[in-house]
Design a protein around this motif. Structure first.
Motif, PDB file in Angstrom:
ATOM      1  N   GLU A  45       0.788  -1.133   0.076  1.00  0.00           N
ATOM      2  CA  GLU A  45       0.005   0.053   0.128  1.00  0.00           C
ATOM      3  C   GLU A  45       0.787   1.126  -0.532  1.00  0.00           C
ATOM      4  OE1 GLU A  45      -3.062   0.028  -0.330  1.00  0.00           O
ATOM      5  OE2 GLU A  45      -3.171   2.449  -0.194  1.00  0.00           O
ATOM      6  N   GLN A 101       0.932   4.374  -2.230  1.00  0.00           N
ATOM      7  CA  GLN A 101       0.728   5.593  -2.185  1.00  0.00           C
ATOM      8  C   GLN A 101       1.981   6.660  -3.203  1.00  0.00           C
ATOM      9  OE1 GLN A 101      -1.627   7.194  -0.809  1.00  0.00           O
ATOM     10  NE2 GLN A 101      -3.011   5.056  -0.817  1.00  0.00           N
ATOM     11  N   LEU A 105       0.642   7.389  -6.424  1.00  0.00           N
ATOM     12  CA  LEU A 105       0.038   7.853  -6.619  1.00  0.00           C
ATOM     13  C   LEU A 105       0.386  10.089  -6.010  1.00  0.00           C
ATOM     14  CD1 LEU A 105      -3.351   6.612  -4.753  1.00  0.00           C
ATOM     15  CD2 LEU A 105      -3.042   6.882  -6.644  1.00  0.00           C
ATOM     16  N   ARG A 159      -9.168  -2.276  -7.287  1.00  0.00           N
ATOM     17  CA  ARG A 159      -8.825  -0.904  -5.968  1.00  0.00           C
ATOM     18  C   ARG A 159      -8.173  -0.049  -6.144  1.00  0.00           C
ATOM     19  NH1 ARG A 159      -7.280   1.310  -1.901  1.00  0.00           N
ATOM     20  NH2 ARG A 159      -5.501  -0.115  -1.922  1.00  0.00           N
ATOM     21  N   ARG A 160      -6.529  -0.697  -6.375  1.00  0.00           N
ATOM     22  CA  ARG A 160      -6.211   0.277  -7.070  1.00  0.00           C
ATOM     23  C   ARG A 160      -5.713   1.126  -8.674  1.00  0.00           C
ATOM     24  NH1 ARG A 160      -0.817  -2.655  -4.341  1.00  0.00           N
ATOM     25  NH2 ARG A 160      -1.514  -2.630  -2.440  1.00  0.00           N
ATOM     26  N   GLU A 217      -8.658   1.769 -10.092  1.00  0.00           N
ATOM     27  CA  GLU A 217     -10.209   2.122  -9.767  1.00  0.00           C
ATOM     28  C   GLU A 217      -9.465   3.948  -9.082  1.00  0.00           C
ATOM     29  OE1 GLU A 217     -12.763   0.814  -8.071  1.00  0.00           O
ATOM     30  OE2 GLU A 217     -13.102  -0.177  -9.828  1.00  0.00           O
ATOM     31  N   ALA A 218      -8.388   3.513  -8.310  1.00  0.00           N
ATOM     32  CA  ALA A 218      -8.100   5.590  -6.573  1.00  0.00           C
ATOM     33  C   ALA A 218      -6.819   5.976  -8.260  1.00  0.00           C
ATOM     34  CB  ALA A 218      -7.471   4.776  -6.042  1.00  0.00           C
ATOM     35  N   GLN A 258      -9.258   7.616 -10.898  1.00  0.00           N
ATOM     36  CA  GLN A 258      -9.752   9.128  -9.982  1.00  0.00           C
ATOM     37  C   GLN A 258      -8.143  10.664 -10.495  1.00  0.00           C
ATOM     38  OE1 GLN A 258     -11.478   8.846  -6.264  1.00  0.00           O
ATOM     39  NE2 GLN A 258     -13.358   7.430  -6.971  1.00  0.00           N
ATOM     40  N   VAL A 259      -7.063  10.040 -10.022  1.00  0.00           N
ATOM     41  CA  VAL A 259      -6.294  10.843  -9.932  1.00  0.00           C
ATOM     42  C   VAL A 259      -5.970  11.007 -11.283  1.00  0.00           C
ATOM     43  CG1 VAL A 259      -3.235  11.027  -8.713  1.00  0.00           C
ATOM     44  CG2 VAL A 259      -5.599  10.475  -7.122  1.00  0.00           C
TER      45      VAL A 259
END
Ligand code: SAH
Ligand code: SF4
Ligand code: F3S
Length: 449
Positions: A317, A321, A324, A363-364, A366-367, A370-371
């Protein structure tokens, strides 16, 4: 296959994968036209059914195998039909093609497009496979989809060893085409009416290091300069550069050469230095961000795009991050985002113990999307109110009353106007989404071309 002089044979070709394959397919079409074949609109009507395949991710494989099922049925209906499978998937399974799919007549790797002609003009009806690495499809005649846009293949293969990637095994070692041949080809493309050239290679900015014959190595920046000087070429693009080889001379070229577009596709893959190392990308997060800073220093208004993989084996995770964070920091104009897919024969496919569970990968993704979308939207908004040069490609896909084209920043624009395909139009941008711009042609002054 014996060819009858009286009846014109027809072919149908389906292309999967990247621009390399699109380009190889143009060459295949050019070659088939010169052999007297015509292009059939539907697969059902073709005497020769061809596939140019990709194997970059598992989804690419499965999509192709579904198509192959239809070809099998058509072959059963008419055994005279010839089925050919070319490209990266064919290369990665080699002669296994014939064991798994006995109805296939000819299979060839990306380096063997020219052997298709040999097969088609020979009398042998037995299944044949061609999987050596040799030659450039670039030396074959091309059948361009749009006469004003052309690809120039500057190298084949890849010497990198990115641990997730199947390409080095499907396209072989990197070989650069001679500098003088490329300049000559750019000139002849311009003479044919090509205005926009895209230089193609797996790692374009390592171009020329292997050249010895013409008095030593040449650099990618030198090549950009030489193509920029070709009369008639108004836009130059290239794909893909590797961040490790993104040197200042190439970055400066974007500021200095009038035809080199203000768009750079700089594949990130991951924002975590630890994962980049496991991927064998040979740069870290700092080096990547440093390249971005240098690009923005020389070309402040540049559009940046990228490729990112989520769920590489062992990606925590915290690593995600970091990806991201880099995406936030760079603020890409657009990005291709992928879920890691284990590929046969690659190092990362063996790292099964560290595999990220599929729902977590989703999930990653999709996140991340979004960014990416948020920044793409913000970045696109900066064009609203500006008048930009658009190379018209044809009617808009969403509204046939309108036109569609691309800006130098590689943004798709749908607009009302009168320009013809292949012309440069000046378009005033009225609105923007993360994907496209919309506006109206300014008829007061036509852009050059
Ligand atoms: N030579 C090009 C990449 C070609 S493949 C380059 O280095 O930029 C295009 C993209 O597919 C890669 O950038 C990577 O993001 C993605 N990709 C390659 N192998 C993959 C795999 N096994 N799983 C998921 N994505 C992959
Ligand atoms: Fe694959 Fe890496 Fe080569 Fe690109 S640079 S083709 S990702 S091995
Ligand atoms: Fe391209 Fe797919 Fe081959 S992305 S290089 S066609 S594996």
């Amino acid at each position: 296959m014996p060819s009858s002089p009286d009846i014109q044979k027809s072919f149908h070709l389906t292309t999967f994968g990247c621009q390399m394959n699109e380009h190889d397919s143009e060459r295949m079409k050019g070659m088939l036209h010169s052999l007297g074949y015509s292009e059939a609109p539907e697969r059902e009507q073709a005497d020769l059914i061809l596939f140019n395949t990709c194997s970059i991710r598992e989804t690419a494989d499965s999509r192709f195998v579904a198509h192959l099922g239809q070809a099998k049925r058509l072959k059963r209906e008419d055994p005279e039909r010839v089925i050919g499978v070319g490209g990266c998937w064919a290369q990665s399974v080699k002669d296994e093609v014939f064991e798994r799919f006995p109805f296939v007549d000819v299979a060839f790797g990306p380096g063997q497009v020219h052997k298709l002609a040999e097969f088609l003009t020979s009398d042998s009806l037995s299944a044949q496979g061609y999987f050596e690495f040799e030659g450039f499809t670039g030396s074959l005649p091309a059948h361009r989809e749009r006469p004003f846009q052309g690809w120039l293949q500057i190298s084949v293969g890849c010497n990198c060893r990115c641990s997730y990637c199947i390409v080095p095994s499907t396209r072989g070692r990197e070989v650069s085409r001679p500098f003088a041949d490329l300049v000559a080809e750019a000139r002849s493309m311009a003479a044919d009416g090509v205005k926009e050239i895209t230089l193609l290679g797996q790692n374009v900015n390592s171009y020329g290091r292997d050249l010895r014959a013409e008095g030593g190595p040449r650099s990618f920046a030198e090549l950009l300069r030489a193509v920029d000087e070709v009369e008639g070429i108004e836009r130059i693009r290239y794909t893909s550069p590797h961040p490790k080889d993104m040197r200042e001379d190439v970055i400066r070229a974007h500021a200095e050469l009038p035809s080199l577009c203000e768009h750079i596709h700089l594949p990130l893959q991951s924002g975590s230095s630890r994962i980049l190392k496991a991927m064998r990308r040979t740069y870290d997060r700092e080096r990547y961000l440093d390249r971005v800073a240098l690009i923005r220093e020389h070309v402040p208004d540049v559009a940046l795009s990228t490729d990112i993989i989520v769920g590489f084996p062992g990606e925590t995770e915290a690593d995600f991050q970091e990806t991201l964070e880099v995406a936030e920091q760079v603020g890409y104009d657009s990005a291709f985002t992928f879920i890691f897919s284990p590929r046969r024969g690659t190092e990362a496919a063996e790292m099964t113990a560290e595999a990220v569970p599929h729902p977590e990968k989703v999930r990653r993704l999709e996140a991340l999307v979004q960014v990416i979308q948020r920044h793409a939207q913000e970045r696109a908004a900066r064009f609203v109110g500006r008048t930009v040069e658009v190379l018209v490609e044809g009617p808009s896909r969403t509204d046939p009353e309108k036109l569609r084209g691309r800006t130098r920043h590689n943004k798709v624009v749908n607009f009302a106007g009168l320009a013809a395909p292949g012309e440069m139009a000046l378009v005033e941008i009225a609105s923007a989404t993360s994907q496209t711009l919309a506006g109206e042609e300014t008829l007061l002054a036509r852009a050059g071309g």
